[in-house]
Write a protein that holds these residues in place. Structure first.
Motif, PDB file in Angstrom:
ATOM      1  N   GLY A 131      -6.224 -21.334  15.716  1.00 19.94           N
ATOM      2  CA  GLY A 131      -4.747 -20.757  15.966  1.00 19.94           C
ATOM      3  C   GLY A 131      -4.149 -20.760  17.303  1.00 19.94           C
ATOM      4  O   GLY A 131      -3.109 -20.917  17.388  1.00 19.94           O
ATOM      5  N   ARG A 141     -14.716 -20.536  -2.733  1.00 21.91           N
ATOM      6  CA  ARG A 141     -14.062 -21.882  -3.071  1.00 21.91           C
ATOM      7  C   ARG A 141     -14.837 -22.771  -2.707  1.00 21.91           C
ATOM      8  O   ARG A 141     -14.651 -24.155  -2.893  1.00 21.91           O
ATOM      9  CB  ARG A 141     -12.758 -22.032  -2.368  1.00 21.91           C
ATOM     10  N   GLY A 161      -7.515 -31.545  12.830  1.00 20.73           N
ATOM     11  CA  GLY A 161      -6.997 -31.211  11.655  1.00 20.73           C
ATOM     12  C   GLY A 161      -7.485 -32.399  10.672  1.00 20.73           C
ATOM     13  O   GLY A 161      -7.969 -32.075   9.485  1.00 20.73           O
ATOM     14  N   ASN A 162      -7.518 -33.662  10.944  1.00 19.79           N
ATOM     15  CA  ASN A 162      -8.350 -34.481  10.077  1.00 19.79           C
ATOM     16  C   ASN A 162     -10.048 -34.271   9.541  1.00 19.79           C
ATOM     17  O   ASN A 162     -10.059 -34.347   8.494  1.00 19.79           O
ATOM     18  CB  ASN A 162      -8.347 -35.915  10.777  1.00 19.79           C
ATOM     19  N   CYS A 177     -11.126 -31.072   9.634  1.00 22.61           N
ATOM     20  CA  CYS A 177     -11.314 -29.950   8.754  1.00 22.61           C
ATOM     21  C   CYS A 177     -10.793 -30.392   7.340  1.00 22.61           C
ATOM     22  O   CYS A 177     -11.366 -30.046   6.358  1.00 22.61           O
ATOM     23  CB  CYS A 177     -10.141 -29.108   9.224  1.00 22.61           C
ATOM     24  N   GLY A 178      -9.682 -31.216   7.336  1.00 22.81           N
ATOM     25  CA  GLY A 178      -9.086 -31.532   6.066  1.00 22.81           C
ATOM     26  C   GLY A 178     -10.037 -32.611   5.191  1.00 22.81           C
ATOM     27  O   GLY A 178     -10.066 -32.377   4.073  1.00 22.81           O
ATOM     28  N   ALA A 179     -10.977 -33.289   6.013  1.00 19.66           N
ATOM     29  CA  ALA A 179     -11.789 -34.340   5.286  1.00 19.66           C
ATOM     30  C   ALA A 179     -12.798 -33.512   4.560  1.00 19.66           C
ATOM     31  O   ALA A 179     -13.006 -33.772   3.213  1.00 19.66           O
ATOM     32  CB  ALA A 179     -12.327 -35.339   6.036  1.00 19.66           C
ATOM     33  N   HIS A 225     -12.781 -30.112   3.627  1.00 22.54           N
ATOM     34  CA  HIS A 225     -12.194 -29.369   2.673  1.00 22.54           C
ATOM     35  C   HIS A 225     -11.823 -30.179   1.425  1.00 22.54           C
ATOM     36  O   HIS A 225     -11.540 -29.711   0.212  1.00 22.54           O
ATOM     37  CB  HIS A 225     -10.836 -28.736   3.169  1.00 22.54           C
ATOM     38  N   ASP A 226     -11.354 -31.307   1.570  1.00 18.69           N
ATOM     39  CA  ASP A 226     -10.746 -32.456   0.555  1.00 18.69           C
ATOM     40  C   ASP A 226     -12.037 -32.507  -0.344  1.00 18.69           C
ATOM     41  O   ASP A 226     -11.691 -32.600  -1.573  1.00 18.69           O
ATOM     42  CB  ASP A 226     -10.358 -33.657   1.311  1.00 18.69           C
ATOM     43  N   ASP A 227     -13.222 -32.701  -0.002  1.00 19.82           N
ATOM     44  CA  ASP A 227     -14.178 -32.922  -0.877  1.00 19.82           C
ATOM     45  C   ASP A 227     -15.127 -31.800  -1.228  1.00 19.82           C
ATOM     46  O   ASP A 227     -15.532 -31.833  -2.425  1.00 19.82           O
ATOM     47  CB  ASP A 227     -15.349 -33.968  -0.238  1.00 19.82           C
ATOM     48  N   ARG A 235     -14.180 -28.299  -1.005  1.00 19.30           N
ATOM     49  CA  ARG A 235     -13.351 -26.907  -1.172  1.00 19.30           C
ATOM     50  C   ARG A 235     -12.382 -26.873  -2.419  1.00 19.30           C
ATOM     51  O   ARG A 235     -11.616 -27.733  -2.346  1.00 19.30           O
ATOM     52  CB  ARG A 235     -12.676 -26.426   0.283  1.00 19.30           C
ATOM     53  N   GLN A 236     -12.497 -26.257  -3.342  1.00 20.86           N
ATOM     54  CA  GLN A 236     -11.600 -25.710  -4.037  1.00 20.86           C
ATOM     55  C   GLN A 236     -10.076 -25.736  -3.745  1.00 20.86           C
ATOM     56  O   GLN A 236      -9.944 -24.703  -2.847  1.00 20.86           O
ATOM     57  CB  GLN A 236     -11.913 -24.819  -5.140  1.00 20.86           C
ATOM     58  N   PRO A 237      -9.254 -26.615  -4.098  1.00 23.34           N
ATOM     59  CA  PRO A 237      -7.930 -26.317  -3.615  1.00 23.34           C
ATOM     60  C   PRO A 237      -7.144 -24.875  -4.027  1.00 23.34           C
ATOM     61  O   PRO A 237      -7.605 -24.476  -5.080  1.00 23.34           O
ATOM     62  CB  PRO A 237      -7.113 -27.635  -4.123  1.00 23.34           C
ATOM     63  N   ASP A 267      -4.319 -22.383  -5.089  1.00 21.71           N
ATOM     64  CA  ASP A 267      -3.006 -22.659  -6.121  1.00 21.71           C
ATOM     65  C   ASP A 267      -2.222 -21.441  -5.855  1.00 21.71           C
ATOM     66  O   ASP A 267      -2.078 -20.807  -4.843  1.00 21.71           O
ATOM     67  CB  ASP A 267      -3.245 -23.023  -7.371  1.00 21.71           C
TER      68      ASP A 267
END
Lengths: 156, 296
Positions: free
Chosen positions: A47, A96, A141-142, A144-146, A148-150, A152-154, A156
């Motif tokens: 942040g 998650r 960001g990539n 972290c996202g990669a 979480h993508d595989d 971590r539960q999204p 909602d």
């Protein structure tokens, strides 16, 4: 079978099951708190950098370097102690973390490794001006996202 | 009696004839391309905005491997499992042998070079709104990518959805004839509308579907069940997404939410594509989202 037995046996089994789930919840709460705390310290430091990159706060080379160094240090933490088998979101609440973490530990480790590489780049860039910092945020960001993508539960 | 049979037979023939006519694949006229030429450099932006690699690169491909459009990724749905084909420039296994007109027909009409309907898992309902110039630029860019000899696999679709002509009926019901957001927009939001509705096909996940799998355009971007499993894809109309325009644009570049959590799920992959665009294009998408009608 008496009526009392017909009622009490299932009730006993049910309460045992609830007890086991509650026990699992309690058993893993320390581990879950620890790994979520780890993620929160990461998010806090991301942040600091992200707000500079987005122009929400003024760029400060020293503060940026400190935050990037913290992220690099956090990448070095060996978290195997709190990624406990059985503490996935299918078995316990308030997490998650997907079972995929334990089904594919190698992939999970590789994603963590990629985070380490992204923060190494960030550490080199953070103190070198706003443009350099901005350029290094994408790879972070990539990474972290990669993961979480595989794993971590999204939400909602 | 004989006359009854005859008239039944006639009515049957007529019905079949009508069905055949109404479900005929729509083809473009070659005149559409006259005077136009593809520009690969411009096509690269169309490629990333259109999200081609997300479906047509191999599963788990990263880095430059996302430019190898060998296909093979499977997409389960209520109608069957669709398998993305090879769209690399390989002359036999891919689309290297196609004419430009065949490519434009595939993208904008959802019709294959041999005149069959594609299933709408391929989001031609969005690409239909793309300019012919952009499609030719895209083709020119794809031609520069590495060819892959990997054969395309057949979809796993059971009866009755295996009858391709039925897709013609579906298209009659669901092919858009214009933008979902029709109101007057400023030029930036207008660019964002083109990027979001014609290329990036955001609505494919963010808009709920009816029972036939068509988008419910009255609930445009209102959020929908996650097609890949549990949970929901969030609504992104202004009443549902309170982020600032600058935060949305930054999220589409670095993948961080305003409180610096990171995008996960399929959106992480979308951001890998959108991160390749110019800042102005991500700002345009953000402006368009802010201009969406409320959905509650």
């Amino acid at each position: 079978m008496s009526l009392a037995r017909r009622v009490t046996l299932p009730a006993a089994i049910l309460s045992l099951a609830i007890g086991a789930a509650a026990y699992a919840q309690q058993e893993f709460s320390g581990a879950i708190n620890a790994r979520q705390g780890h993620m929160q310290i990461m998010a806090f430091n991301v942040g600091i950098l992200g707000n500079m990159a987005r122009g929400n706060t003024e760029y400060d080379a020293e503060a940026a370097t400190t935050a990037a160094s913290n992220l690099a240090a956090l990448a070095m933490v060996d978290g195997r102690g709190y990624w406990v088998p059985g503490s996935d979101n299918g078995a316990v609440e308030n997490t998650r973390a997907l079972p995929a973490i334990w089904e594919d530990m190698a992939g999970f480790g590789a994603d963590w490794q990629a985070y380490g590489e992204a923060v190494t780049g960030l550490q080199a860039a953070a103190g070198n001006g706003l443009d350099a910092l901005r350029g290094a945020m994408g790879p972070l960001g990539n990474a972290c996202g990669a993961c979480h993508d595989d794993f971590r539960q999204p939400s909602d | 009696m004989g006359r009854l049979i005859l008239s039944c037979a006639l009515a049957g023939c007529l019905a079949i004839g009508m069905f055949w006519l109404l479900t005929a694949p729509e083809r473009s006229d070659a005149a559409l391309l006259s005077g136009l030429e593809g520009d690969a450099r411009r096509g690269e932006a169309v490629f990333w905005a259109g999200g081609c690699a997300s479906c047509h690169a191999a599963q788990e491909a990263t880095g430059d491997d996302r430019l190898v459009l060998s296909g093979g990724r499977a997409f389960a749905s209520d109608f069957g499992t669709f398998i993305a084909p090879n769209i690399s420039p390989h002359p036999e296994a891919g689309i290297g042998g196609w004419s430009d007109l065949a490519f434009v027909d595939a993208m904008r009409n959802g019709v294959s070079p041999d005149g069959r309907h594609y299933y709408p898992a391929f989001p031609y309902t969005a690409y239909r709104l793309a300019t012919v110039q952009d499609m030719l630029d895209l083709r020119a860019f794809i031609d520069t990518l590495p060819p892959s000899a990997q054969p395309s696999l057949p979809h796993e679709v059971g009866f009755p959805f295996s009858i391709r002509r039925l897709v013609g009926v579906w298209k009659r019901l669901h092919m858009p004839d214009g933008y979902a957001v029709s109101g007057p927009l400023d030029p930036v939001a207008e660019r964002g509308r083109y990027l979001s509705e014609a290329l990036a096909h955001c609505a494919e996940c963010h808009t709920p579907r009816n029972r036939l799998g068509g988008l419910d355009r009255d609930l445009w971007m209102a959020g929908a069940p996650n097609p890949n499993g549990e949970g929901r894809i969030p609504g992104i109309t202004p009443d549902r997404l309170s982020w600032s325009e600058a935060d949305i644009a930054a999220y589409l570049r670095d993948g961080f939410t305003p409180d610096f959590d990171s995008a996960g799920g399929h959106m992480a992959d979308v951001i890998r594509n959108l991160a390749m665009l110019e800042d102005a294009d991500r700002a345009a998408i953000a402006a368009y989202l802010k201009a969406l009608p409320e959905s509650e």
